[in-house]
Structure formats: structure tokens, C-alpha cells
Design an enzyme around this catalytic site. Structure first.
Site, PDB file in Angstrom:
ATOM      1  N   CYS A   2       0.854  -1.183   0.000  1.00 40.50           N
ATOM      2  CA  CYS A   2       0.000   0.000   0.000  1.00 40.50           C
ATOM      3  C   CYS A   2       0.894   1.238   0.000  1.00 40.50           C
ATOM      4  O   CYS A   2       1.960   1.246   0.607  1.00 40.50           O
ATOM      5  CB  CYS A   2      -0.933   0.111   1.192  1.00 40.50           C
ATOM      6  N   ARG A  27       3.509   0.038  -5.127  1.00 38.57           N
ATOM      7  CA  ARG A  27       3.336  -0.596  -3.811  1.00 38.57           C
ATOM      8  C   ARG A  27       2.012  -1.350  -3.696  1.00 38.57           C
ATOM      9  O   ARG A  27       1.800  -2.095  -2.742  1.00 38.57           O
ATOM     10  CB  ARG A  27       3.394   0.466  -2.706  1.00 38.57           C
ATOM     11  N   TRP A  73      -2.967  -2.487  -1.554  1.00 36.07           N
ATOM     12  CA  TRP A  73      -2.677  -3.897  -1.819  1.00 36.07           C
ATOM     13  C   TRP A  73      -3.449  -4.644  -0.740  1.00 36.07           C
ATOM     14  O   TRP A  73      -3.113  -4.574   0.431  1.00 36.07           O
ATOM     15  CB  TRP A  73      -1.179  -4.168  -1.713  1.00 36.07           C
ATOM     16  N   GLY A 100      -0.398  -1.513   6.340  1.00 34.85           N
ATOM     17  CA  GLY A 100       0.023  -2.469   7.367  1.00 34.85           C
ATOM     18  C   GLY A 100      -1.129  -3.380   7.723  1.00 34.85           C
ATOM     19  O   GLY A 100      -2.106  -3.485   6.979  1.00 34.85           O
ATOM     20  N   GLU A 485      16.523 -16.912 -10.828  1.00 28.81           N
ATOM     21  CA  GLU A 485      16.116 -15.511 -11.007  1.00 28.81           C
ATOM     22  C   GLU A 485      15.411 -15.328 -12.367  1.00 28.81           C
ATOM     23  O   GLU A 485      14.404 -14.627 -12.461  1.00 28.81           O
ATOM     24  CB  GLU A 485      17.349 -14.609 -10.880  1.00 28.81           C
ATOM     25  N   LYS A 489      11.577 -14.012 -12.829  1.00 28.47           N
ATOM     26  CA  LYS A 489      11.232 -12.821 -13.632  1.00 28.47           C
ATOM     27  C   LYS A 489      10.127 -13.160 -14.626  1.00 28.47           C
ATOM     28  O   LYS A 489       9.189 -12.397 -14.798  1.00 28.47           O
ATOM     29  CB  LYS A 489      12.444 -12.310 -14.431  1.00 28.47           C
ATOM     30  N   GLU A 492       6.644 -13.773 -12.800  1.00 29.90           N
ATOM     31  CA  GLU A 492       5.952 -12.664 -12.153  1.00 29.90           C
ATOM     32  C   GLU A 492       5.406 -11.626 -13.116  1.00 29.90           C
ATOM     33  O   GLU A 492       4.412 -10.989 -12.817  1.00 29.90           O
ATOM     34  CB  GLU A 492       6.823 -12.014 -11.074  1.00 29.90           C
ATOM     35  N   HIS A 508      16.705 -35.704 -12.425  1.00 32.27           N
ATOM     36  CA  HIS A 508      16.066 -36.317 -11.251  1.00 32.27           C
ATOM     37  C   HIS A 508      14.581 -35.966 -11.176  1.00 32.27           C
ATOM     38  O   HIS A 508      13.995 -36.027 -10.101  1.00 32.27           O
ATOM     39  CB  HIS A 508      16.788 -35.886  -9.967  1.00 32.27           C
ATOM     40  N   LYS A 607       5.547  -3.896  -4.610  1.00 28.89           N
ATOM     41  CA  LYS A 607       6.995  -3.739  -4.590  1.00 28.89           C
ATOM     42  C   LYS A 607       7.606  -4.051  -3.233  1.00 28.89           C
ATOM     43  O   LYS A 607       8.627  -4.701  -3.140  1.00 28.89           O
ATOM     44  CB  LYS A 607       7.344  -2.301  -5.014  1.00 28.89           C
TER      45      LYS A 607
END
Ligand code: F6R
Length: 612
Positions: A2, A27, A73, A100, A485, A489, A492, A508, A607
Site C-alpha cells: 500500500c 506498492r 494492496w 500495514g 532468477e 522474472k 511474475e 532427477h 513492490k
């Protein structure tokens, strides 16, 4: 998560708040809202992005010189118009925004319901604003005192801003575990979750400490105290950030801008830290803990997401260069599993935002057990940078795209420097190798620049695979974390399922997934494991998998086998992640754009993850 913004002064509050919300949209972007004081408290809020809010509010009277705004968010309650912030108290006099989680909101709500309070939304924020109002009315205290009393009772994390219809010249803000910055102008105040909405107006800011409350009154000095009622002297500091750093600068997306910024951001991370003539590394922020770091019997790295991948690279670096055992932990696991820690352990916490709740909690736990904690953070003044004993900033500049790119390469820059420094001090590396590596590291920005020459080819590959359902990413040694990584990327921002694996582990299990539909991105740079990776590529090809190989320039063998190759310059094996990650960032970026995904604000993400 948020984003919160506020303004109190003589200017048009709505314009300032909405512009600030756009800067903070990374955010959270489930819903957005603004409350302005103008006679009463006027609310404008709706589900969706800030652009939806602008449309929703268009044509309405938005005058007012004091107000607060929020981009959400969702935690408590689905994203819809009603749950969007700001939330008014039952009387309609107060309006609150909150970033929060109030963990004991259910019991607080139950006691308010008993007193006759009614709620419109499912949010913990509406509970908090009514709780403040109930104290304000029942105890006949002033509003700052009611806020203080309420915050003493609630459990959880908050950054809040409160306005009162009956006091249009005052804004009350407070924080605990969620960030809050107050900008101090000429007789006016700005507030925001980070400094990006503020720097356009003033560079003088106060970063609130946990459990501090600031009362901002138009034309007056701010009053600062904590929830124990102790008065504090505001420490106003001057920001160094430039406005251009938070704008797109001609790029279509922040992510692309940030990918292309890497030569500069890596350079900035190294600036003043590599003294080539003297043949030393200078890391001022850890100087006080240097001896502990050198003597450490063990290093534990805590981080989340991309920062955790940088931690994995650091594991290889510290073990390889400085011969010290390293454990890399997901902060979210570490904090809850009663880890064994000794006083001579060094814990390194890595975080771009410096606000990740799990990483902060892991730091607190490590400190409580006596460990020394060093931070590798990007955001100056962030909670993690303040919670750690010492550390080194990455100096990558603001990272706005939700998918982390330049933060990763800046993190591994700092971690490489740390590992080299410890190796030199411990004498675990021949002086000649140390000097050679220092030179190669200093040359990394130029080599990253060269990696961009493959961008057109990467766009062609992206067009070919944009509709793939799955991707596999493989790498060995230093390239294994980069495979993880690369897969993260892609997942997401393009919503294509992808997995990263150590190349040899493929046989395996994941090898069962390979067929003629499966693109496999393999980091196959020349180096100690080259031959082994070549065998892994053959295994993929034998099952008709499609190989996209990232190879060292001039490579012949892999080129003959792979369906597509992307070249990166030659470099020492330990510095490969700096280069091999670049094509992977570009590949996911282009695929996401071609799939018409919202690259800078992927769904469900935010973020900085300030909730557990
Ligand atoms: C991935 C990404 C996240 C973050 C993670 C940790 O692109 O951005 O996985 O890396 O949420 O965030 P920080 O580094 O801010 O602690």
C-alpha cells in the site's frame, strides 16, 4: 504494501496527492482513494488503479488544501469500492489511511460493535479509525492523544495518516514497521510511504521511527512524540535523490529503464569502494564490524525473492573467495524455525526496499540471539538499514518496476566486494587473483552494456515463445541462482509458469516435462562446468526440448546444438551472474510486453512486502 500520501498547506491537495499516488502505485494497485477536507471530509475512492480514481473523481469538486490518499494492496477484505481507503469514522468527522495490518482488529471491532459502532467495510483500517474516535469521544482527550492511546492498544504494523473535519489545519501521522516519510516545506507538509512523491516539492524530510507520532499543523513546526508520550526532536535530513531518477526517461516501462540503467547502477554501487591503485576494497559501512566478519565461523544470509537469489550468489562468492561457510535462508522460514545462532555468527540481510516484513523479523531474531547483522539495502534510511548493526547501501537508485532488476546486480556488486575484502584480509586468495578480480569487477558495467547488443535477437526469441505454457531455466555453479532468477522474472511479469533448476538436477525429475513444446533456457557460459552443461543440453535435445542457450561470445559447441543462442562477453566464472542475468531480464520483459501484461505492475504483487 500500500502507498500512502498526504498534503497540508496552501496548494491544491488533490493534484499533489494523485500525482504522489501514481508514483507509489508500485506498492499496490487494487484500489485507490483520496479524502479532502473542504467543509466536511470529501471522499473519492474506487476499485482499480489511480487512473480509475481520476476518472471516478472527474467532474466532482475536488478543492481543498489538506488531504490524504491511498493506493491499496488488499489484506483484509477483497479489493472493491467499499474496502478502498480512506475510511471514515462513524460520525464522518475523521478519515484514515493505513499501510500495514492490525492483527487484533477482530477483538477491537467486537468491543466497538458492542458500543454500537457500525461498519461499512471488511477492513482493519475502518476498525482503527473508529477505535480512535471512540477514545476521542469517551475519554475527552485531544485527537493526537486519542491516536496515541489507540496505537498503544493495537497489535501489528501501521503507517497511518488521519484528518479531522473539525481541524482542517492538522494532519496526524504515525508508524510502526511500515515506512512513513514527512516532507517539510515552507509552512506546508507532505507525507508519503517513500520519498518519491515528495522530492519534487522539498528535499527536507523526516523518516519517522517506529511508534512515533507526528502532529503536523499548517504554518507551525511539527510536534513529534512516541506512543509512550516521550517528546522527540525531529531529525530533518536532506535527500540526495533526483527527480529524473523516478521518471521513465523515454522508456516505455520502468522495468526496461531499470534494465538499461544497470551499467550506471553497478558503477554507482562500486563508486569509491574499489581502489584499484591501492589494490583494496573500501566498505565504510561495515568497517566497525570488519574484524567480526573476518573472524566469522559462519555467515547466514536472510532475504526474500530476488534478494534471496543474490544471497545464493553470495554463498558461492564467500565460500569460493573467503573460505567461510554460508547458509542462505528464506527470511520467512528462518524467523519461525528456531534457528541455531552463535554470537560469532554474521548475518547478512539483503533487501532492495529495506522494508520486507519477513526480513525485518529475521533480523530482530538474529539480533536477539546475539548475532551481528549487516544489511545490504537499496533504500537509504529504510527500516532494515536502520535495524542492522552496519551494512552497505547498494546505491542503485529508486527501483520502481515491481520486478527487481537493477537491485539484483547492485546487490551482487556489494556482496562481491564484501567477499573479496574478507578474502584479502583472511589471505584466502592469492594477491594476483584478488587484483585480477578487482579489475574485472571494475570492468563489469562496460560488459553489461555489451549484453544489450543482443536485445534485437532476444525480441525475436520472445516473439517465438510468447505463447509457451511453461519454461525451464537451467544453470550450474554461479549460474544456478541466475536460473532461479530468470524463472522468477518470467513468472511474475508474464504469468508463464517457469522453474529454475541446477542443470544436473534436471534428470532427477523435471526431465519428464521436456517435449517439443518446452523452451529450456540454459546458461552455458565457458568455465569449469561447461562440458557438463553441454551434456545437459544434449539430454534436453534428445527429448526434443527447445534450447535457448546463453553462451560466451565465440562459442562453437553449444551453438551447434542449441536452437537459439544469446551471447554474453567472456568474464571470470564468479562474475558471470552480472552478465547472464541481463538476457533473462530482457527475455521476460519482451515476452510480458508481447502478451500485453502490465509489466511494471504485475497482478497480485507489490513492490515492498510489508506483511508476513
Ligand atoms: C522479484 C521481487 C521480489 C523481491 C522480494 C524481496 O522481482 O521483486 O521477489 O525481491 O519481495 O524484496 P526486497 O528486496 O525489497 O526485500
Amino acid at each position: 504494501m500500500c502507498g500512502i500520501v498526504g498534503y497540508l498547506g496552501e496548494k491544491d491537495a488533490y493534484q499533489i496527492i494523485v500525482k504522489g499516488l501514481q508514483r507509489l502505485e508500485y506498492r499496490g494497485y487494487d484500489s485507490a482513494g483520496v479524502a479532502l477536507i473542504n467543509g466536511g471530509v470529501n471522499l473519492y475512492k474506487c476499485k482499480g488503479k489511480v487512473s480509475d480514481l481520476i476518472e471516478h473523481a472527474s467532474g466532482k469538486d475536488k478543492s481543498g488544501t489538506a488531504g490524504i490518499g491511498h493506493t491499496r494492496w488488499a489484506t483484509h477484505g477483497e479489493p472493491n469500492d467499499v474496502n478502498a481507503h480512506p475510511h471514515k469514522s462513524m460520525s464522518g468527522n475523521l478519515a484514515l489511511i493505513h499501510n500495514g495490518i492490525i492483527e487484533n482488529y477482530a477483538s477491537v471491532k467486537a468491543s466497538l460493535v458492542e458500543k454500537g459502532f457500525k461498519f461499512q467495510s471488511e477492513t482493519d483500517t475502518e476498525v482503527l479509525v473508529n477505535f480512535i474516535e471512540s477514545i476521542y469521544i469517551e475519554e475527552s482527550v485531544d485527537l493526537p492523544e486519542a491516536v496515541r492511546k489507540a496505537l498503544n492498544h493495537v497489535v501489528g504494523a501501521y503507517a497511518i495518516a488521519l484528518i479531522d473535519k473539525n481541524n482542517p489545519n492538522q494532519l496526524i501521522v504515525a508508524k510502526k514497521s511500515s515506512p512513513l516519510v514527512v516532507g517539510v516545506g515552507e509552512g506546508e507538509f507532505y507525507l508519503a510511504s517513500d520519498a518519491t512523491p515528495i522530492i519534487e516539492y522539498t528535499k527536507n524530510v523526516l523518516y519517522l521511527e517506529d511508534e512515533e507520532i507526528a502532529v503536523l499543523t499548517k504554518g507551525e513546526e511539527m510536534r513529534l512524540f512516541n506512543i509512550k508520550k516521550e517528546n522527540k526532536t525531529p531529525y530533518i535530513q536532506e535527500l540526495e535523490m533526483q527527480l529524473e531518477a523516478i521518471e521513465k526517461g523515454g522508456y516505455d516501462h520502468f522495468m526496461l529503464k531499470e534494465i538499461y540503467e544497470q551499467p550506471r547502477s553497478i558503477e554507482d554501487s562500486m563508486r569509491g569502494r574499489i581502489l584499484l591503485k591501492k589494490g583494496i576494497v573500501n566498505l565504510g559501512g561495515i568497517a566497525d564490524y570488519e574484524q567480526k566478519l573476518i573472524n566469522a565461523k559462519r555467515i547466514i544470509i536472510v532475504a526474500c525473492g530476488t534478494s534471496w537469489h543474490a544471497g545464493l550468489v553470495a554463498e558461492y562468492l564467500f565460500e569460493d573467495y573467503a573460505r567461510v561457510p554460508v547458509e542462505v535462508e528464506y527470511a520467512s522460514e528462518f524467523r519461525y524455525r528456531n534457528p541455531v545462532l552463535y554470537e560469532n555468527d554474521i548475518v547478512i540481510a539483503i533487501s532492495q526496499s529495506g522494508e520486507t516484513a519477513d526480513t525485518l523479523a529475521a533480523i530482530d531474531l538474529a539480533k536477539s540471539k546475539g548475532a551481528t547483522v549487516l544489511g545490504v539495502c537499496n533504500v537509504v534510511g529504510s527500516s532494515i538499514s536502520r535495524a542492522t548493526h552496519g551494512g552497505s547501501y547498494t546505491h542503485a537508485g529508486p527501483e520502481i518496476g515491481v520486478a527487481s532488476t537493477k537491485a539484483f546486480t547492485a546487490q551482487i556488486t556489494v556482496l562481491t566486494l564484501m567477499a573479496l575484502h574478507v578474502a584479502q584480509k583472511k589471505g584466502t586468495m592469492p594477491a594476483s587473483r584478488f587484483r585480477a578480480l578487482l579489475h574485472e569487477l571494475a570492468g563489469v558495467p562496460k560488459l553489461v552494456e555489451k549484453c544489450f547488443e543482443e536485445d534485437e535477437k532476444i525480441q525475436t526469441i520472445s516473439a517465438r515463445f510468447k505463447d509457451a505454457k511453461n519454461f525451464l531455466y537451467l544453470g550450474r555453479g554461479y549460474s544456478f541462482p541466475v536460473a532461479l532468477e530468470g524463472a522468477l522474472k518470467l513468472k511474475e511479469i508474464s504469468y508463464i509458469h517457469a522453474e529454475g533448476y541446477p542443470a544436473a538436477e534436471m534428470k532427477h525429475g523435471p526431465i519428464a516435462l521436456i517435449d517439443e513444446e518446452m523452451p529450456v533456457v540454459v546458461v552455458a557460459n565457458q568455465g569449469p562446468s561447461y562440458e557438463k552443461v553441454v551434456s545437459n543440453i544434449q539430454e534436453v535435445k534428445a527429448r526434443k526440448g527447445i534450447v535457448i542457450a546463453i553462451v560466451t561470445e565465440g562459442d562453437v559447441d553449444v551453438k551447434a546444438m542449441a536452437d537459439y543462442t544469446i551471447e554474453i562477453p567472456k568474464i571470470d566464472e564468479s562474475l558471470i551472474p552480472f552478465l547472464s542475468v541481463i538476457p533473462q531480464q530482457l527475455l521476460s520483459y519482451h515476452i510480458a510486453v508481447m502478451r500485453e501484461c502490465n509489466v511494471d505492475q504485475p497482478r497480485n504483487l507489490a513492490k515492498s512486502v510489508t506483511v508476513e
